[in-house]
Design a protein around this motif. Structure first.
Motif, PDB file in Angstrom:
ATOM      1  N   PRO A 100       0.363   5.090   0.790  1.00 39.92           N
ATOM      2  CA  PRO A 100      -0.438   5.967   1.309  1.00 39.92           C
ATOM      3  C   PRO A 100      -0.250   7.091   0.424  1.00 39.92           C
ATOM      4  CG  PRO A 100       0.945   5.051   2.949  1.00 39.92           C
ATOM      5  CD  PRO A 100       1.451   4.504   1.759  1.00 39.92           C
TER       6      PRO A 100
ATOM      7  N   ILE B 191      11.037   1.015  11.158  1.00 43.49           N
ATOM      8  CA  ILE B 191       9.790   1.183  10.452  1.00 43.49           C
ATOM      9  C   ILE B 191       8.814   2.188  10.906  1.00 43.49           C
ATOM     10  CG2 ILE B 191       7.814  -0.120  10.005  1.00 43.49           C
ATOM     11  CD1 ILE B 191      10.191  -1.299   8.672  1.00 43.49           C
TER      12      ILE B 191
ATOM     13  N   GLU C  97      15.008  -1.731   1.650  1.00 39.57           N
ATOM     14  CA  GLU C  97      15.281  -2.727   2.491  1.00 39.57           C
ATOM     15  C   GLU C  97      14.043  -2.843   3.486  1.00 39.57           C
ATOM     16  OE1 GLU C  97      18.995  -2.301   4.509  1.00 39.57           O
ATOM     17  OE2 GLU C  97      20.230  -3.191   2.478  1.00 39.57           O
ATOM     18  N   HIS C  98      13.382  -1.779   3.730  1.00 37.89           N
ATOM     19  CA  HIS C  98      12.181  -1.864   5.062  1.00 37.89           C
ATOM     20  C   HIS C  98      11.113  -2.555   4.130  1.00 37.89           C
ATOM     21  CE1 HIS C  98      13.754   0.530   7.831  1.00 37.89           C
ATOM     22  NE2 HIS C  98      13.849   1.763   7.448  1.00 37.89           N
ATOM     23  N   GLY C  99      10.955  -2.658   2.827  1.00 38.67           N
ATOM     24  CA  GLY C  99       9.930  -3.471   2.228  1.00 38.67           C
ATOM     25  C   GLY C  99      10.192  -4.951   2.555  1.00 38.67           C
TER      26      GLY C  99
ATOM     27  N   SER D 258       1.444  -0.462   6.476  1.00 40.96           N
ATOM     28  CA  SER D 258       1.328  -1.042   5.207  1.00 40.96           C
ATOM     29  C   SER D 258       2.652  -2.232   5.173  1.00 40.96           C
ATOM     30  CB  SER D 258       1.485  -0.090   4.047  1.00 40.96           C
ATOM     31  OG  SER D 258       0.601   0.996   4.270  1.00 40.96           O
ATOM     32  N   LEU D 259       3.414  -1.897   6.030  1.00 40.61           N
ATOM     33  CA  LEU D 259       4.722  -2.781   6.001  1.00 40.61           C
ATOM     34  C   LEU D 259       4.327  -3.646   6.952  1.00 40.61           C
ATOM     35  CD1 LEU D 259       7.625  -0.424   5.597  1.00 40.61           C
ATOM     36  CD2 LEU D 259       6.951  -2.189   3.948  1.00 40.61           C
TER      37      LEU D 259
ATOM     38  N   GLY E 146       1.125   5.426   8.344  1.00 42.06           N
ATOM     39  CA  GLY E 146       0.645   4.846   7.039  1.00 42.06           C
ATOM     40  C   GLY E 146       1.309   3.999   6.634  1.00 42.06           C
ATOM     41  N   VAL E 147       2.578   4.360   6.381  1.00 45.53           N
ATOM     42  CA  VAL E 147       3.590   3.460   5.825  1.00 45.53           C
ATOM     43  C   VAL E 147       4.050   2.159   6.670  1.00 45.53           C
ATOM     44  CG1 VAL E 147       5.918   3.313   4.936  1.00 45.53           C
ATOM     45  CG2 VAL E 147       4.688   5.294   4.354  1.00 45.53           C
TER      46      VAL E 147
ATOM     47  N   PHE F 198       0.661  -1.230   0.013  1.00 42.40           N
ATOM     48  CA  PHE F 198      -0.123   0.046   0.076  1.00 42.40           C
ATOM     49  C   PHE F 198       1.040   1.241  -0.001  1.00 42.40           C
ATOM     50  CE2 PHE F 198      -2.598   3.398   1.768  1.00 42.40           C
ATOM     51  CZ  PHE F 198      -4.084   2.777   1.579  1.00 42.40           C
TER      52      PHE F 198
ATOM     53  N   TYR G 231      10.025   5.233  -2.907  1.00 42.29           N
ATOM     54  CA  TYR G 231       8.768   4.486  -1.892  1.00 42.29           C
ATOM     55  C   TYR G 231       8.198   3.362  -2.963  1.00 42.29           C
ATOM     56  CZ  TYR G 231       8.814   7.365   2.040  1.00 42.29           C
ATOM     57  OH  TYR G 231       9.317   7.957   3.135  1.00 42.29           O
TER      58      TYR G 231
ATOM     59  N   ARG H  35       2.350  11.071   3.546  1.00 38.95           N
ATOM     60  CA  ARG H  35       3.355  10.547   4.351  1.00 38.95           C
ATOM     61  C   ARG H  35       3.772  11.687   5.587  1.00 38.95           C
ATOM     62  NH1 ARG H  35       5.062   7.725  -0.539  1.00 38.95           N
ATOM     63  NH2 ARG H  35       5.862   9.473  -1.390  1.00 38.95           N
TER      64      ARG H  35
ATOM     65  N   LEU I 282       8.719   5.868   9.914  1.00 42.21           N
ATOM     66  CA  LEU I 282       8.216   6.062   8.474  1.00 42.21           C
ATOM     67  C   LEU I 282       6.950   6.621   8.514  1.00 42.21           C
ATOM     68  CD1 LEU I 282       9.464   2.636   6.538  1.00 42.21           C
ATOM     69  CD2 LEU I 282      10.467   5.085   6.681  1.00 42.21           C
TER      70      LEU I 282
ATOM     71  N   LEU J  98      15.711   2.639   2.834  1.00 43.39           N
ATOM     72  CA  LEU J  98      14.223   2.553   2.488  1.00 43.39           C
ATOM     73  C   LEU J  98      13.782   1.281   1.899  1.00 43.39           C
ATOM     74  CD1 LEU J  98      11.623   4.360   2.967  1.00 43.39           C
ATOM     75  CD2 LEU J  98      11.748   4.934   0.715  1.00 43.39           C
TER      76      LEU J  98
ATOM     77  N   MET K 249      10.432   0.336  -2.599  1.00 48.96           N
ATOM     78  CA  MET K 249      10.296  -0.414  -1.316  1.00 48.96           C
ATOM     79  C   MET K 249       8.764  -1.078  -1.253  1.00 48.96           C
ATOM     80  SD  MET K 249       9.360   1.589   2.374  1.00 48.96           S
ATOM     81  CE  MET K 249       7.662   1.571   2.161  1.00 48.96           C
TER      82      MET K 249
ATOM     83  N   GLN L 273       8.689  -5.387  -1.293  1.00 45.95           N
ATOM     84  CA  GLN L 273       7.532  -6.138  -0.493  1.00 45.95           C
ATOM     85  C   GLN L 273       6.915  -7.374  -1.016  1.00 45.95           C
ATOM     86  OE1 GLN L 273       5.036  -3.047   1.351  1.00 45.95           O
ATOM     87  NE2 GLN L 273       3.763  -4.820   2.210  1.00 45.95           N
TER      88      GLN L 273
ATOM     89  N   ARG M  58      14.744  -2.328  14.646  1.00 44.96           N
ATOM     90  CA  ARG M  58      14.345  -2.492  13.147  1.00 44.96           C
ATOM     91  C   ARG M  58      12.612  -1.903  13.227  1.00 44.96           C
ATOM     92  NH1 ARG M  58      16.132  -4.253   7.963  1.00 44.96           N
ATOM     93  NH2 ARG M  58      17.902  -5.649   8.551  1.00 44.96           N
TER      94      ARG M  58
END
Lengths: 252, 335
Positions: A81, B217, A97-99, B227-228, B223-224, A79, A147, A84, B220, A95, A150, A154, B213
């Motif tokens: 958004p 997150i 990698e956060h996925g 979603s993660l 919302g983000v 998703f 983004y 942000r 961010l 960033l 990212m 995912q 970690r």
């Protein structure tokens, strides 16, 4: 297939949407369009938990989506958004990698596969060369691409992008459109919110049209134009224009 | 560039660790009488256990140095956690009133049960937790803007400060010990007074590093993060509890030491970046160094008087922080 079945949504205590049902087919680009404040974002935000259902349910490939653990949800649907709250001062690679967060185990260390997905995602949005740049120092278009990368890391079959063209200049928008097209080629199911009707008509396989917090229709772009629905909902005249063999639409 | 920034972080951490060890030894050497370094080493290695020097080091200087390390590490880590959780670079245990909450509860326990040390740390934790949950709830119900949280914190903080001053005025026995407490001072700490809080601080910092970690997150934005696949509300509460535990423990034996929780995370971010996995441990050791060094300066430079650590920290910390803010490239310090 992603199905909204009889969904009602409150924001705070006031009801925003009531009894909405619609479907988003696999492998297609479906775009929700409608004037501001029609409830597009509220509807989609049920998918990441930002808005809560009061009635109804959401089914993803036959399973009750909201019954799944939040981490499992993040493996099947990603998703982007619309807003942000912050833009982080981390590298693009950091960033992206956060996925991989939903896939990491308790130790939270990345496997070779995780790293590969990150590299692939960076490559897909052509940001491999700028992976060490700091996200908050990028232009709006580059941030949006970072983004998106990212989101690609995912690695979900379903991608939701809520107004991905926000704050993008012409080139940024053109880039984003072609990225979305190549995502479809990669067999992703894509759900969009777009403000530019012409873009929505060009890119979508199917349109979900909303107005005044009601779902007006779900139809193909062609029949939405031919039936006069677009002109009706957006209170405009629509004119097809031939641009290098591709039909675009001018709204006046 | 990636390698450069990693190298920069490693060099920074290495330097601070070196300074930390050096300050630790100096803190044992200097005082009302100066003890030669070789005697200090003898005591530390256990060769000398019974001399007068050993007594001074073991009962006065060592506990005090350890108290500085624990308090500094705790407050700096609490600062990192709160700043990330509230998405606000102004959040720190001091500014948003978490310290005042702990302080008020501690003073209450000092007035009600003057003898018990254990209840002091429990009260400090409860006070810190109560205040941070209050602020989180206020911010949640009002609107989730960044300014609201800080404003709510400042309001809660002044309310609790008034409470502390009220206790101080009403209970005259409290006045003497409370003055030190309100400024923030490490004087008079013993192994007994810091044992429980120091262990709690160590464990909490380790847990925080483990969860870093998730903290990344969270920064961010909601919302983000949702979603993660992060349970945003759950983790926000977890981090607030961890931060309260840290701030509360530090207050229980160090009093209201200000400024560390606000500036150390900013200074450290400047050198090591925003990744919480590096930021938390780096902030912890930097905070430890700052507080212990400030305490040492306060003891040595004004001898035979002693300036409490809280005063030194603000006197030196504020100008150096301003310098950093003005310096070119400081844009990355706040975000």
């Amino acid at each position: 297939m992603l199905e909204f079945i009889d969904v009602s949504v409150n924001v705070g205590r006031s009801p925003i949407l009531s009894h909405i049902s619609t479907t988003f087919e696999e492998g297609q680009i479906t775009t929700i369009i409608g004037p501001n404040g029609c409830g597009k974002t509220s509807l989609l935000q049920t998918l990441n938990g930002q808005s809560k259902l009061t009635v109804g349910k959401i089914m993803l490939d036959g399973e009750d989506f909201l019954e799944k653990a939040i981490r499992e949800r993040a493996k099947s649907l990603s998703f982007m958004p619309q807003f942000r709250e912050t833009v982080p001062c981390i590298s693009v690679k950091g960033l992206v990698e956060h996925g991989r967060f939903p896939y990491l185990g308790f130790s939270r260390t990345m496997s070779a596969e995780d790293r590969q997905k990150v590299e692939d995602a960076l490559d897909f949005v052509s940001m491999t060369d700028s992976k060490s740049k700091i996200v908050s120092e990028l232009s709006g278009g580059q941030q949006q691409r970072a983004y998106l990368a990212m989101q690609l890391a995912q690695d979900c079959p379903y991608l939701v992008l809520d107004e991905p063209m926000n704050h993008l200049d012409f080139e940024g928008q053109r880039n984003m459109l072609s990225l979305i097209r190549s995502l479809k080629k990669a067999n992703k199911t894509i759900i969009l919110v777009l403000h530019d009707i012409n873009q929505a008509l060009m890119i979508s396989d199917s349109l979900v049209i909303m107005k005044n917090r009601e779902l007006i229709a779900k139809t193909s772009p062609k029949s939405a134009i031919e039936s006069g629905l677009i002109e009706d909902v957006f209170n405009c005249k629509i004119r097809p224009v031939d641009v290098d063999g591709e039909t675009q639409y001018l709204l006046t | 560039m990636k390698i450069d920034s990693k190298k920069k972080a490693m060099i920074f951490i290495g330097c601070v660790l070196g300074l930390l060890v050096l300050t630790f030894l100096l803190a044992l050497v200097f005082g009302s009488i100066n003890i030669p370094i070789k005697d200090v080493v003898k005591v530390l290695t256990g060769q000398d256990t019974s001399s007068k020097v050993a007594f001074i080091i073991k009962t006065i200087r060592l506990p005090r140095a350890l108290a500085g390390i624990a308090a500094g590490a705790a407050l700096a880590t609490a600062g990192v956690l709160l700043q990330s959780v509230m998405n606000n670079s102004l959040a720190s245990p001091n500014i948003i009133g978490v310290n005042s909450g702990a302080g008020f509860f501690v003073m209450l326990s000092m007035a009600l049960f003057p003898q018990s040390l254990f209840s002091k740390s429990v009260m400090a934790f409860l006070g810190a937790l109560f205040t941070s949950l209050c602020i989180l709830a206020l911010a949640f119900f009002a609107e989730k803007s960044r300014t609201t949280i800080v404003l709510a914190g400042i309001a809660v903080s002044s309310f609790l400060s008034a409470g502390m001053n009220m206790l101080k005025t009403l209970d005259s026995d409290l006045t003497v010990s409370a003055t030190q407490f309100l400024i923030g001072s490490l004087a008079g700490n013993t192994f007994k007074s810091i044992k429980v809080p120091a262990i709690a601080i160590l464990v909490t910092i380790i847990i925080s590093i483990f969860l870093s970690r998730a903290l990344n997150i969270l920064t961010l934005g909601d919302g983000v993060a949702r979603s993660l696949g992060l349970s945003v509300d759950l983790f926000r509460i977890i981090f607030v509890i961890l931060a309260s535990l840290l701030a509360g423990m530090a207050v229980s034996f160090g009093g209201l030491i200000g400024f560390v929780g606000l500036i150390v995370p900013h200074i450290v971010r400047f050198f090591v970046g925003h990744d919480a996995r590096v930021l938390i441990p780096a902030s912890a050791i930097t905070g430890a160094f700052f507080v212990m060094a400030a305490d040492l300066l306060g003891r040595v430079f004004f001898s035979p008087y002693e300036l409490p650590v809280g005063i030194i920290l603000s006197l030196l910390g504020a100008p150096s922080f301003l310098y950093l803010l003005m310096k070119k490239g400081a844009r990355r310090v706040n975000a």
